[in-house]
Design a protein around this motif. Sequence first.
Motif, PDB file in Angstrom:
ATOM      1  N   VAL A 114       9.906   7.248   7.573  1.00 25.49           N
ATOM      2  CA  VAL A 114      10.877   6.587   8.209  1.00 25.49           C
ATOM      3  C   VAL A 114      10.604   5.900   9.233  1.00 25.49           C
ATOM      4  N   ALA A 115       9.828   6.774  10.188  1.00 28.87           N
ATOM      5  CA  ALA A 115       9.533   6.205  11.563  1.00 28.87           C
ATOM      6  C   ALA A 115       8.336   5.184  11.439  1.00 28.87           C
ATOM      7  N   ILE A 116       7.435   5.040  10.700  1.00 31.36           N
ATOM      8  CA  ILE A 116       6.461   3.907  10.586  1.00 31.36           C
ATOM      9  C   ILE A 116       7.013   2.851   9.989  1.00 31.36           C
ATOM     10  N   ALA A 117       8.021   2.681   9.090  1.00 30.62           N
ATOM     11  CA  ALA A 117       8.756   1.753   8.474  1.00 30.62           C
ATOM     12  C   ALA A 117       9.680   1.149   9.573  1.00 30.62           C
ATOM     13  N   ALA A 118      10.379   1.863  10.420  1.00 30.92           N
ATOM     14  CA  ALA A 118      11.035   1.468  11.604  1.00 30.92           C
ATOM     15  C   ALA A 118      10.251   0.738  12.628  1.00 30.92           C
ATOM     16  N   THR A 119       9.059   1.182  12.634  1.00 30.50           N
ATOM     17  CA  THR A 119       8.208   0.693  13.867  1.00 30.50           C
ATOM     18  C   THR A 119       7.528  -0.576  13.453  1.00 30.50           C
ATOM     19  N   VAL A 120       7.476  -0.833  11.880  1.00 31.40           N
ATOM     20  CA  VAL A 120       6.862  -2.076  11.461  1.00 31.40           C
ATOM     21  C   VAL A 120       8.094  -2.987  11.761  1.00 31.40           C
ATOM     22  N   VAL A 121       9.206  -2.970  11.368  1.00 29.95           N
ATOM     23  CA  VAL A 121      10.396  -3.907  11.649  1.00 29.95           C
ATOM     24  C   VAL A 121      10.304  -3.997  13.351  1.00 29.95           C
ATOM     25  N   LEU A 122      10.186  -3.206  14.246  1.00 34.18           N
ATOM     26  CA  LEU A 122      10.157  -3.500  15.632  1.00 34.18           C
ATOM     27  C   LEU A 122       9.063  -4.232  15.972  1.00 34.18           C
ATOM     28  N   MET A 155      14.468  -8.978   7.527  1.00 34.87           N
ATOM     29  CA  MET A 155      14.192  -7.294   8.147  1.00 34.87           C
ATOM     30  C   MET A 155      14.555  -6.497   7.145  1.00 34.87           C
ATOM     31  N   THR A 156      15.399  -6.597   6.486  1.00 40.61           N
ATOM     32  CA  THR A 156      16.158  -5.549   5.136  1.00 40.61           C
ATOM     33  C   THR A 156      15.030  -5.365   4.423  1.00 40.61           C
ATOM     34  N   GLY A 157      14.480  -6.508   3.994  1.00 39.13           N
ATOM     35  CA  GLY A 157      13.193  -6.162   2.691  1.00 39.13           C
ATOM     36  C   GLY A 157      12.059  -5.541   3.464  1.00 39.13           C
ATOM     37  N   ILE A 158      11.730  -5.890   4.724  1.00 39.02           N
ATOM     38  CA  ILE A 158      10.646  -5.537   5.455  1.00 39.02           C
ATOM     39  C   ILE A 158      10.822  -3.906   5.352  1.00 39.02           C
ATOM     40  N   LEU A 159      11.870  -3.486   5.899  1.00 41.58           N
ATOM     41  CA  LEU A 159      12.294  -2.004   6.225  1.00 41.58           C
ATOM     42  C   LEU A 159      12.019  -1.293   4.699  1.00 41.58           C
ATOM     43  N   ILE A 160      12.877  -1.752   3.689  1.00 42.98           N
ATOM     44  CA  ILE A 160      12.929  -1.069   2.683  1.00 42.98           C
ATOM     45  C   ILE A 160      11.631  -1.124   1.811  1.00 42.98           C
ATOM     46  N   LEU A 161      10.852  -2.269   1.768  1.00 45.02           N
ATOM     47  CA  LEU A 161       9.428  -2.106   1.237  1.00 45.02           C
ATOM     48  C   LEU A 161       8.489  -1.503   2.012  1.00 45.02           C
ATOM     49  N   SER A 162       8.573  -1.240   3.247  1.00 39.60           N
ATOM     50  CA  SER A 162       7.660  -0.555   4.005  1.00 39.60           C
ATOM     51  C   SER A 162       7.948   0.994   3.676  1.00 39.60           C
ATOM     52  N   PHE A 163       8.984   1.153   3.720  1.00 41.22           N
ATOM     53  CA  PHE A 163       9.529   2.713   3.392  1.00 41.22           C
ATOM     54  C   PHE A 163       9.035   3.271   2.198  1.00 41.22           C
ATOM     55  N   LEU A 164       9.448   2.321   0.970  1.00 38.37           N
ATOM     56  CA  LEU A 164       9.114   2.753  -0.224  1.00 38.37           C
ATOM     57  C   LEU A 164       7.761   2.851  -0.494  1.00 38.37           C
ATOM     58  N   GLY A 165       6.881   1.754   0.306  1.00 39.33           N
ATOM     59  CA  GLY A 165       5.426   1.896  -0.053  1.00 39.33           C
ATOM     60  C   GLY A 165       4.857   3.227   0.473  1.00 39.33           C
ATOM     61  N   LEU A 166       5.223   3.600   1.624  1.00 36.49           N
ATOM     62  CA  LEU A 166       4.803   4.815   2.330  1.00 36.49           C
ATOM     63  C   LEU A 166       5.248   5.861   1.566  1.00 36.49           C
ATOM     64  N   LEU A 167       6.114   6.042   0.774  1.00 43.34           N
ATOM     65  CA  LEU A 167       6.676   7.003   0.046  1.00 43.34           C
ATOM     66  C   LEU A 167       5.651   7.372  -1.043  1.00 43.34           C
ATOM     67  N   ILE A 168       5.437   6.043  -1.775  1.00 45.67           N
ATOM     68  CA  ILE A 168       4.589   6.069  -3.051  1.00 45.67           C
ATOM     69  C   ILE A 168       3.147   6.318  -2.523  1.00 45.67           C
ATOM     70  N   LEU A 169       2.815   6.303  -1.402  1.00 45.39           N
ATOM     71  CA  LEU A 169       1.363   6.581  -0.917  1.00 45.39           C
ATOM     72  C   LEU A 169       1.353   8.185  -0.555  1.00 45.39           C
ATOM     73  N   GLY A 170       2.561   8.820  -0.591  1.00 51.86           N
ATOM     74  CA  GLY A 170       2.644  10.063  -0.385  1.00 51.86           C
ATOM     75  C   GLY A 170       2.606  10.570   0.979  1.00 51.86           C
ATOM     76  N   VAL A 171       3.020   9.810   1.800  1.00 49.12           N
ATOM     77  CA  VAL A 171       3.317   9.933   3.394  1.00 49.12           C
ATOM     78  C   VAL A 171       4.633  10.833   3.311  1.00 49.12           C
ATOM     79  N   PRO A 172       4.694  12.028   4.199  1.00 46.99           N
ATOM     80  CA  PRO A 172       5.871  12.755   4.371  1.00 46.99           C
ATOM     81  C   PRO A 172       7.092  11.684   4.890  1.00 46.99           C
ATOM     82  N   ILE A 173       8.419  12.096   4.368  1.00 47.36           N
ATOM     83  CA  ILE A 173       9.456  11.391   4.516  1.00 47.36           C
ATOM     84  C   ILE A 173       9.890  11.178   6.185  1.00 47.36           C
TER      85      ILE A 173
END
Length: 420
Positions: free
Chosen positions: A23-31, A1-19
């Motif tokens: 954060v919310a989308i990365a957490a939702t993916v883990v849920l 879950m740690t890897g999923i959360l970090i990779l989702s968060f960093l991937g979204l930031l790289i795509l230019g999604v507002p922080i």
Amino acid sequence: MTGILILSFLGLLILGVPIAFSVAIAATVVLLVGDIPLILIVQKMFASTDSFSLVAVPFFILAGDLLARGAISKKLVAFAEAIMGRTRGALSAVSVIGGMFFAAISGSGAATTAAVGATLIPELKERQYREDSAAALIASAGCIGVVIPPSVPMVLYAVIADQSVTRLFQNGFLPGFMMGAVLIVIALKQAHNRNYPKGAPFTLANAAKTFVTAIWGLLMPLIILGGIFSGKFTPSETAAVAVIYAAFVSFFIYRDLTIKELGRIILGSARTSAVIMIIIACSGIFGWVLANWRIPETIAQAVLAISDNRYIVLFLVSVIILVAGIFMETSSAVILLTPVFLPLMRHLDMNLIHFGVLFTIGIAIGMVTPPVAINLFVASSVTGLPIEKISRAVIPYLIGLMVAFFLYVYLPLLFPWIIF
């Protein structure tokens, strides 16, 4: 879950999604992966903003914006210049002292940079100071705006870490003065090397005259901090008092504010506050995910596997904070990283007040560290200079701020009595 959360968060930031949404989308993916009911998202978003202490955030932002648009900053700078006398490059030192004065009443790095920059940069240009260095110095002094209380990041840290806002404010003065002293030394050294002009001779009459005109601005930190430290006001109540005082002085004492301008200022402050509150709400579910899957403990164990020496670990954490400040906005970094670091700090038996202050300093330095350097962008907008030129000029000041930062990181470990 740690890897999923970090990779989702960093991937979204790289795509230019507002922080906030990253954060919310990365957490939702883990849920979703963990098969947790998504109703939890709404519950945690509301719960994370349900804190009376957070009332201080929009009020301090509004107070800072009111002061930045008014004459108070000009009066404070004039007083600072009067007490500097015929020091070579005195106006450089005045830039820092003015920033420290304004820091004690605004709680915002960007507001401090805007107010002092708009007041002093035209004067610095007229006296043949290098404009890029002047802008970089004022932007660097703006970092002190979130270290010397009142401080919005300190309020956020206090809420998340369940610490006293008053104690954090009390311990913000020493590092703030250290940062100011380092910047003044560097600025005066540059003034000597570049043969900048000397200031006007010091006279008691001029100092007294500028003190009288600046007294309303100088009284504000006394009211704010005196109210908190005496126990007369809570930090949230003090923030509301600061708004009323700033509006009163601007409308009735200096008379430089109109109802129309007040509306624009309130709207701008509301936008800034809304951004911070959205980040706090989205970080609520992020924090729950961290706690539920014990991700902070995992990270703490990984760090301790490198070394369990508190001095080495604190150095590693400090470097991470500095790096985070390069890429993240100040409030975002405090909201997101505080839950990650707290278990590690508790394991090391660290004073959480000391950690909160050093965290604030480290993230504040990010305000002048490109690419996400809000103070440099403010200075660029005030001067019209390209951000690249100011970024080169800020390097010596940035090094000085880092020296002050690491000095404060280890000073309370060697002399614990300096933490109140």
